[in-house]
Design a protein around this motif. Structure first.
Motif, PDB file in Angstrom:
ATOM      1  N   ASN A 121       0.832  -1.210   0.000  1.00  0.00           N
ATOM      2  CA  ASN A 121       0.000   0.000   0.000  1.00  0.00           C
ATOM      3  C   ASN A 121       0.866   1.260   0.000  1.00  0.00           C
ATOM      4  O   ASN A 121       0.532   2.254  -0.649  1.00  0.00           O
ATOM      5  N   GLY A 125       0.087   2.726  -3.283  1.00  0.00           N
ATOM      6  CA  GLY A 125      -1.218   3.297  -2.973  1.00  0.00           C
ATOM      7  C   GLY A 125      -2.117   2.203  -2.408  1.00  0.00           C
ATOM      8  O   GLY A 125      -1.974   1.028  -2.769  1.00  0.00           O
ATOM      9  N   VAL A 126      -3.021   2.578  -1.558  1.00  0.00           N
ATOM     10  CA  VAL A 126      -3.873   1.615  -0.866  1.00  0.00           C
ATOM     11  C   VAL A 126      -4.727   0.790  -1.837  1.00  0.00           C
ATOM     12  O   VAL A 126      -5.460   1.353  -2.657  1.00  0.00           O
ATOM     13  N   LYS A 128      -3.941  -0.936  -4.394  1.00  0.00           N
ATOM     14  CA  LYS A 128      -3.539  -1.016  -5.807  1.00  0.00           C
ATOM     15  C   LYS A 128      -3.003  -2.397  -6.186  1.00  0.00           C
ATOM     16  O   LYS A 128      -3.286  -2.914  -7.269  1.00  0.00           O
ATOM     17  N   VAL A 146       3.956   6.204 -10.833  1.00  0.00           N
ATOM     18  CA  VAL A 146       4.025   4.963 -10.061  1.00  0.00           C
ATOM     19  C   VAL A 146       5.471   4.685  -9.652  1.00  0.00           C
ATOM     20  O   VAL A 146       5.753   4.359  -8.492  1.00  0.00           O
ATOM     21  N   LEU A 149       6.560   7.317  -6.927  1.00  0.00           N
ATOM     22  CA  LEU A 149       6.076   6.989  -5.579  1.00  0.00           C
ATOM     23  C   LEU A 149       6.840   5.803  -5.012  1.00  0.00           C
ATOM     24  O   LEU A 149       7.219   5.810  -3.826  1.00  0.00           O
ATOM     25  N   THR A 153       9.181   6.246  -1.742  1.00  0.00           N
ATOM     26  CA  THR A 153       8.785   5.506  -0.538  1.00  0.00           C
ATOM     27  C   THR A 153       9.919   4.625  -0.036  1.00  0.00           C
ATOM     28  O   THR A 153      10.188   4.552   1.171  1.00  0.00           O
TER      29      THR A 153
END
Length: 224
Positions: A121, A125-126, A128, A146, A149, A153
């Motif tokens: 997540n 992203g949550v 995905k 994508v 991120l 992260t």
């Protein structure tokens, strides 16, 4: 005299046969009743208890259902008995569908709260990316964001990732790269492709150094 004895014997046999038939019918009716009562009792159980004991419930149901089905052979042309069985079967199938849905929802909740899913997540992203590892949602228009991120992260959390975390990060990275090979033929611009290449150059040494560091740290802690 002999004729009377023969007739008496025939009557006894007929009576015994009739009694046997009646006994089979009574037993068959009991089997149907037991099946109906059992299914009705399931509908009155607490849903949590039903889920926790579902395997046992299914085994018992299959036994009761088989007994009821066999009973129909001794209840020929008994439309009412068949209707009762059909009604109970419909009730059970409805219950089974509800239990399957609740079990699936509970399993998804467990997976969603697992360390592995929380890591995914954060990277994408949550919701995905799940256990199906489906990256079809990544396309030529969003793939740069994508990657951005993902790398940002990993950079942010590199000092807290364990060796297992880094292994999961690498697995996700390779899956994203595999999707990129498809997206390149679906309109990925040269500009975005170049920026993605820069992000990949940033990620590669970060992964290698930090995974080695995490492994060394875990080995040192194990020796203490």
């Amino acid at each position: 005299m002999k004729t009377r004895e023969i007739l008496l014997g025939v009557a006894v046999i007929a009576l015994g046969f009739s009694s046997c038939k009646d006994e089979k019918k009574i037993q068959a009716e009991k089997s149907v009743e037991t099946y109906v009562v059992y299914v009705d009792s399931l509908g009155k159980m607490d849903s949590v208890a039903t889920i926790e004991n579902w395997e046992s419930i299914q085994s018992t149901y299959e036994l009761r259902n088989a007994e009821a089905e066999a009973a129909l052979a001794d209840l020929k042309d008994d439309i009412k008995a068949q209707e009762r069985i059909n009604e109970s079967r419909a009730k059970y199938e409805e219950l089974k569908a509800r239990m399957d849905a609740e079990a699936e929802a509970r399993n998804k909740a467990i997976v969603a709260d697992s360390p592995k899913q929380r890591l995914r997540n954060a990277l994408f992203g949550v919701g995905k990316v799940g256990d199906d590892m489906n990256f079809n949602w990544v396309n030529a228009k969003n793939i740069l964001s994508v990657y951005q991120l993902f790398v940002d992260t990993a950079q942010k959390n590199k000092d807290s990732y364990s060796r297992e975390d880094w292994d999961e990060v690498k697995l996700m990275y390779e899956a994203l790269d595999s999707r990129k090979n498809t997206v390149e033929n679906e309109g990925l611009t040269s500009s975005d492709n170049g920026k993605i290449a820069s992000l990949k150059l940033k990620f590669a040494p970060m992964y290698t150094l930090n995974r080695m560091g995490a492994k060394s740290s875990e080995m040192a802690n194990a020796k203490k």
